[in-house]
Design a protein around this motif. Structure first.
Motif, mmCIF file in Angstrom:
data_model
loop_
_atom_site.group_PDB
_atom_site.id
_atom_site.type_symbol
_atom_site.label_atom_id
_atom_site.label_comp_id
_atom_site.label_asym_id
_atom_site.label_seq_id
_atom_site.Cartn_x
_atom_site.Cartn_y
_atom_site.Cartn_z
ATOM 1 N N ALA A 64 0.834 -1.204 0.000
ATOM 2 C CA ALA A 64 0.000 0.000 0.000
ATOM 3 C C ALA A 64 0.871 1.258 0.000
ATOM 4 O O ALA A 64 0.583 2.219 -0.727
ATOM 5 N N GLU A 65 1.944 1.252 0.786
ATOM 6 C CA GLU A 65 2.862 2.398 0.805
ATOM 7 C C GLU A 65 3.550 2.555 -0.556
ATOM 8 O O GLU A 65 3.708 3.668 -1.056
ATOM 9 N N LYS A 66 3.940 1.428 -1.157
ATOM 10 C CA LYS A 66 4.595 1.459 -2.459
ATOM 11 C C LYS A 66 3.642 2.002 -3.529
ATOM 12 O O LYS A 66 4.039 2.812 -4.372
ATOM 13 N N HIS A 67 2.382 1.594 -3.465
ATOM 14 C CA HIS A 67 1.385 2.071 -4.422
ATOM 15 C C HIS A 67 1.145 3.574 -4.250
ATOM 16 O O HIS A 67 1.021 4.303 -5.234
ATOM 17 N N GLU A 68 1.085 4.025 -3.008
ATOM 18 C CA GLU A 68 0.878 5.459 -2.746
ATOM 19 C C GLU A 68 2.058 6.270 -3.279
ATOM 20 O O GLU A 68 1.877 7.338 -3.873
ATOM 21 N N TRP A 69 3.271 5.758 -3.096
ATOM 22 C CA TRP A 69 4.456 6.456 -3.591
ATOM 23 C C TRP A 69 4.439 6.521 -5.121
ATOM 24 O O TRP A 69 4.755 7.551 -5.715
ATOM 25 N N ALA A 70 4.051 5.436 -5.784
ATOM 26 C CA ALA A 70 3.976 5.423 -7.247
ATOM 27 C C ALA A 70 2.903 6.402 -7.739
ATOM 28 O O ALA A 70 3.094 7.080 -8.759
ATOM 29 N N ARG A 71 1.796 6.495 -7.025
ATOM 30 C CA ARG A 71 0.746 7.433 -7.404
ATOM 31 C C ARG A 71 1.227 8.873 -7.293
ATOM 32 O O ARG A 71 0.994 9.701 -8.189
ATOM 33 N N LEU A 72 1.944 9.183 -6.228
ATOM 34 C CA LEU A 72 2.491 10.535 -6.061
ATOM 35 C C LEU A 72 3.507 10.854 -7.155
ATOM 36 O O LEU A 72 3.525 11.973 -7.694
ATOM 37 N N GLN A 73 4.356 9.893 -7.488
ATOM 38 C CA GLN A 73 5.330 10.111 -8.560
ATOM 39 C C GLN A 73 4.628 10.363 -9.892
ATOM 40 O O GLN A 73 5.030 11.232 -10.660
ATOM 41 N N HIS A 74 3.564 9.627 -10.162
ATOM 42 C CA HIS A 74 2.812 9.811 -11.395
ATOM 43 C C HIS A 74 2.188 11.212 -11.445
ATOM 44 O O HIS A 74 2.238 11.880 -12.491
ATOM 45 N N GLU A 75 1.631 11.653 -10.338
ATOM 46 C CA GLU A 75 1.045 13.004 -10.299
ATOM 47 C C GLU A 75 2.101 14.065 -10.562
ATOM 48 O O GLU A 75 1.855 15.033 -11.303
ATOM 49 N N LEU A 76 3.280 13.915 -9.961
ATOM 50 C CA LEU A 76 4.339 14.897 -10.168
ATOM 51 C C LEU A 76 4.825 14.903 -11.618
ATOM 52 O O LEU A 76 5.062 15.973 -12.196
ATOM 53 N N ARG A 77 4.983 13.710 -12.222
ATOM 54 C CA ARG A 77 5.397 13.649 -13.633
ATOM 55 C C ARG A 77 4.358 14.304 -14.535
ATOM 56 O O ARG A 77 4.701 15.018 -15.476
ATOM 57 N N LEU A 78 3.086 14.073 -14.236
ATOM 58 C CA LEU A 78 2.015 14.664 -15.028
ATOM 59 C C LEU A 78 2.031 16.189 -14.918
ATOM 60 O O LEU A 78 1.883 16.895 -15.917
ATOM 61 N N LYS A 79 2.259 16.704 -13.702
ATOM 62 C CA LYS A 79 2.349 18.158 -13.527
ATOM 63 C C LYS A 79 3.545 18.723 -14.293
ATOM 64 O O LYS A 79 3.454 19.794 -14.891
ATOM 65 N N GLN A 80 4.661 18.003 -14.273
ATOM 66 C CA GLN A 80 5.838 18.457 -15.015
ATOM 67 C C GLN A 80 5.558 18.491 -16.517
ATOM 68 O O GLN A 80 5.929 19.439 -17.211
ATOM 69 N N LEU A 81 4.922 17.452 -17.026
ATOM 70 C CA LEU A 81 4.607 17.406 -18.454
ATOM 71 C C LEU A 81 3.639 18.518 -18.850
ATOM 72 O O LEU A 81 3.812 19.166 -19.895
ATOM 73 N N LEU A 82 2.634 18.752 -18.025
ATOM 74 C CA LEU A 82 1.677 19.815 -18.332
ATOM 75 C C LEU A 82 2.343 21.188 -18.292
ATOM 76 O O LEU A 82 2.076 22.045 -19.139
ATOM 77 N N ALA A 83 3.231 21.393 -17.318
ATOM 78 C CA ALA A 83 3.932 22.668 -17.231
ATOM 79 C C ALA A 83 4.865 22.841 -18.430
ATOM 80 O O ALA A 83 4.945 23.933 -19.014
ATOM 81 N N ALA A 84 5.546 21.789 -18.836
ATOM 82 C CA ALA A 84 6.443 21.867 -19.992
ATOM 83 C C ALA A 84 5.646 22.129 -21.273
ATOM 84 O O ALA A 84 6.059 22.927 -22.118
ATOM 85 N N GLU A 85 4.496 21.492 -21.399
ATOM 86 C CA GLU A 85 3.660 21.710 -22.579
ATOM 87 C C GLU A 85 3.131 23.145 -22.609
ATOM 88 O O GLU A 85 3.113 23.795 -23.663
#
Length: 100
Positions: A64-85
């Motif tokens: 569960a902790e590993k899944h939560e960490w992966a979800r947070l990483q995905h959100e941060l990558r998505l924010k980075q991609l949107l900001a770059a776009e």
């Protein structure tokens, strides 16, 4: 005169030891080798079941902790991609004052 009779403590300890030895001897007499093996098997099975349950619950918490960490990483990558776009669109749009 003092009419109180004091019991020695040795008698109390001897009585406890006598009861304990009598009960343990009776219990030992009831157990034959197959009964003892059966009881030992039940005790070991219960202990192993408890250990497996602990391992399973710890693994579940870890996943569960590993899944939560992966979800947070995905959100941060998505924010980075949107900001770059957004920045790339702003850069390619050019100067609004320039009519070209």
């Amino acid at each position: 005169m003092n009419n109180l009779v004091m019991k020695p403590t040795m008698e109390k300890q001897t009585t406890i030891a006598a009861y304990f030895s009598a009960i343990s001897t009776a219990f030992g007499g009831l157990l034959s080798l197959p009964n003892l093996a059966l009881m030992l098997g039940v005790i070991v099975t219960v202990c192993l079941g408890f250990i497996q349950w602990q391992v399973w619950s710890n693994r579940k918490k870890h996943d569960a902790e590993k899944h939560e960490w992966a979800r947070l990483q995905h959100e941060l990558r998505l924010k980075q991609l949107l900001a770059a776009e957004y920045l790339s669109q702003e850069y390619t749009a050019g100067d609004p004052a320039d009519p070209r």
